[in-house]
Enzyme design. Structure first.
Site, PDB file in Angstrom:
ATOM      1  N   ASP A  12       0.791  -1.255   0.000  1.00 64.01           N
ATOM      2  CA  ASP A  12       0.000   0.000   0.000  1.00 64.01           C
ATOM      3  C   ASP A  12       0.818   1.297   0.000  1.00 64.01           C
ATOM      4  O   ASP A  12       0.476   2.241   0.726  1.00 64.01           O
ATOM      5  CB  ASP A  12      -0.946   0.014   1.209  1.00 64.01           C
ATOM      6  CG  ASP A  12      -1.989  -1.098   1.189  1.00 64.01           C
ATOM      7  OD1 ASP A  12      -1.958  -1.912   0.259  1.00 64.01           O
ATOM      8  OD2 ASP A  12      -2.833  -1.145   2.112  1.00 64.01           O
ATOM      9  N   LYS A 110      -7.140  -4.917  -2.890  1.00 62.41           N
ATOM     10  CA  LYS A 110      -7.890  -5.454  -1.743  1.00 62.41           C
ATOM     11  C   LYS A 110      -8.801  -4.378  -1.173  1.00 62.41           C
ATOM     12  O   LYS A 110      -8.556  -3.180  -1.354  1.00 62.41           O
ATOM     13  CB  LYS A 110      -6.918  -5.970  -0.680  1.00 62.41           C
ATOM     14  CG  LYS A 110      -5.988  -4.884  -0.177  1.00 62.41           C
ATOM     15  CD  LYS A 110      -4.916  -5.428   0.742  1.00 62.41           C
ATOM     16  CE  LYS A 110      -4.039  -4.322   1.258  1.00 62.41           C
ATOM     17  NZ  LYS A 110      -4.746  -3.301   2.043  1.00 62.41           N
ATOM     18  N   CYS A 155      -2.056  -2.762   7.695  1.00 63.88           N
ATOM     19  CA  CYS A 155      -1.969  -3.660   6.542  1.00 63.88           C
ATOM     20  C   CYS A 155      -0.698  -4.498   6.525  1.00 63.88           C
ATOM     21  O   CYS A 155      -0.733  -5.671   6.155  1.00 63.88           O
ATOM     22  CB  CYS A 155      -2.170  -2.866   5.256  1.00 63.88           C
ATOM     23  SG  CYS A 155      -3.886  -2.307   5.114  1.00 63.88           S
TER      24      CYS A 155
HETATM   25  C1  VGL Z   1      -4.667   0.753   5.755  1.00 65.34           C
HETATM   26  C2  VGL Z   1      -6.243   1.659   7.141  1.00 65.34           C
HETATM   27  C3  VGL Z   1      -7.198   1.562   6.144  1.00 65.34           C
HETATM   28  C4  VGL Z   1      -3.241   0.330   5.571  1.00 65.34           C
HETATM   29  C5  VGL Z   1      -5.608   0.634   4.755  1.00 65.34           C
HETATM   30  O1  VGL Z   1      -2.776   0.239   4.409  1.00 65.34           O
HETATM   31  O2  VGL Z   1      -2.566   0.075   6.590  1.00 65.34           O
HETATM   32  N1  VGL Z   1      -4.993   1.252   6.934  1.00 65.34           N
HETATM   33  N2  VGL Z   1      -6.867   1.045   4.966  1.00 65.34           N
END
Ligand code: VGL
Ligand code: ZN
Length: 202
Positions: A12, A110, A155
């Site tokens: 991410d 995702k 994540c």
């Molecule tokens: C994430 C909160 C919401 C992350 C993704 O990538 O850690 N955290 N969506």
């Protein structure tokens, strides 16, 4: 070059998780040079991308009266509510422009089902619905994964716990990760990872 049984999973590294983004992680962009350099050591590189439809159930704005960072009860368990982030096709959902994407053979998206969030690269937040990454890695003979990216306590952490549960040897390269750290979530996740046998480096 590491043996072909090892894969690098980059979690991410998207505009919304970097400074200026909707769910900015402090210094989120500072890890990019280290992550880029690591890509040359691994024959298998996978990127993940948080990829929510508008109105996703993890957004506080989808729950009347609720605020970001509150917790709500969903059918699959407790869910933290977030600012609207990583909406499919938006600039915030795009990879940070400094991240090398060409070395990646696969991109796992995702969190694309409206009613369920997915922190982990392996399973959605019910911890049972698979993303397909487990099968992809096994089909390529991968038995060990190194995780980097954002955020350490969400994540990256849940991906590490799932990878360990699935039987992979797991290393988290902490110097190439940054955390959100919500109410002690970083310390709690570091402890859970240690207990699960995850190797914490850096
Ligand atoms: C994430 C909160 C919401 C992350 C993704 O990538 O850690 N955290 N969506
Ligand atoms: Zn998200």
């Amino acid at each position: 070059m590491r043996p072909s049984t090892e894969a690098l999973i980059v979690i991410d590294i998207q505009n919304d998780f970097c400074p200026g983004g909707a769910l900015a992680v402090a210094e989120g962009d500072a890890i990019i040079p280290a992550v880029n350099a690591m890509m040359d050591d691994f024959a298998t590189v996978v990127l993940t991308q948080d990829w929510h439809p508008a109105g996703h159930s993890s957004f506080a704005a989808s729950h009347p009266g609720a605020h970001p960072f509150e917790t709500v009860r969903m059918e699959y368990g407790d869910q933290t509510l977030w600012p609207t982030h990583c909406v499919q096709g938006s600039h915030g959902a795009a990879f940070h422009p400094g991240l090398r994407t060409s070395p990646a053979q696969a991109i796992i998206r995702k969190g694309f089902r409206r009613g369920i969030d997915s922190y982990s690269a392996f399973f959605e937040n019910d911890r049972t619905t698979p993303t397909g990454l487990d099968g992809l890695l096994r089909a390529r003979g991968v038995s060990a994964v190194t995780l980097t990216g954002l955020a350490t306590d969400f994540c990256v952490g849940f991906s590490a716990l799932d990878a360990a549960r699935l039987g992979f040897a797991v290393t988290v390269e902490l110097a190439a990760c940054r955390a959100i750290d919500l109410n002690g979530s970083l310390a709690a996740m570091l402890e859970r990872m240690r207990a699960a046998g995850v190797r914490l480096e850096g």
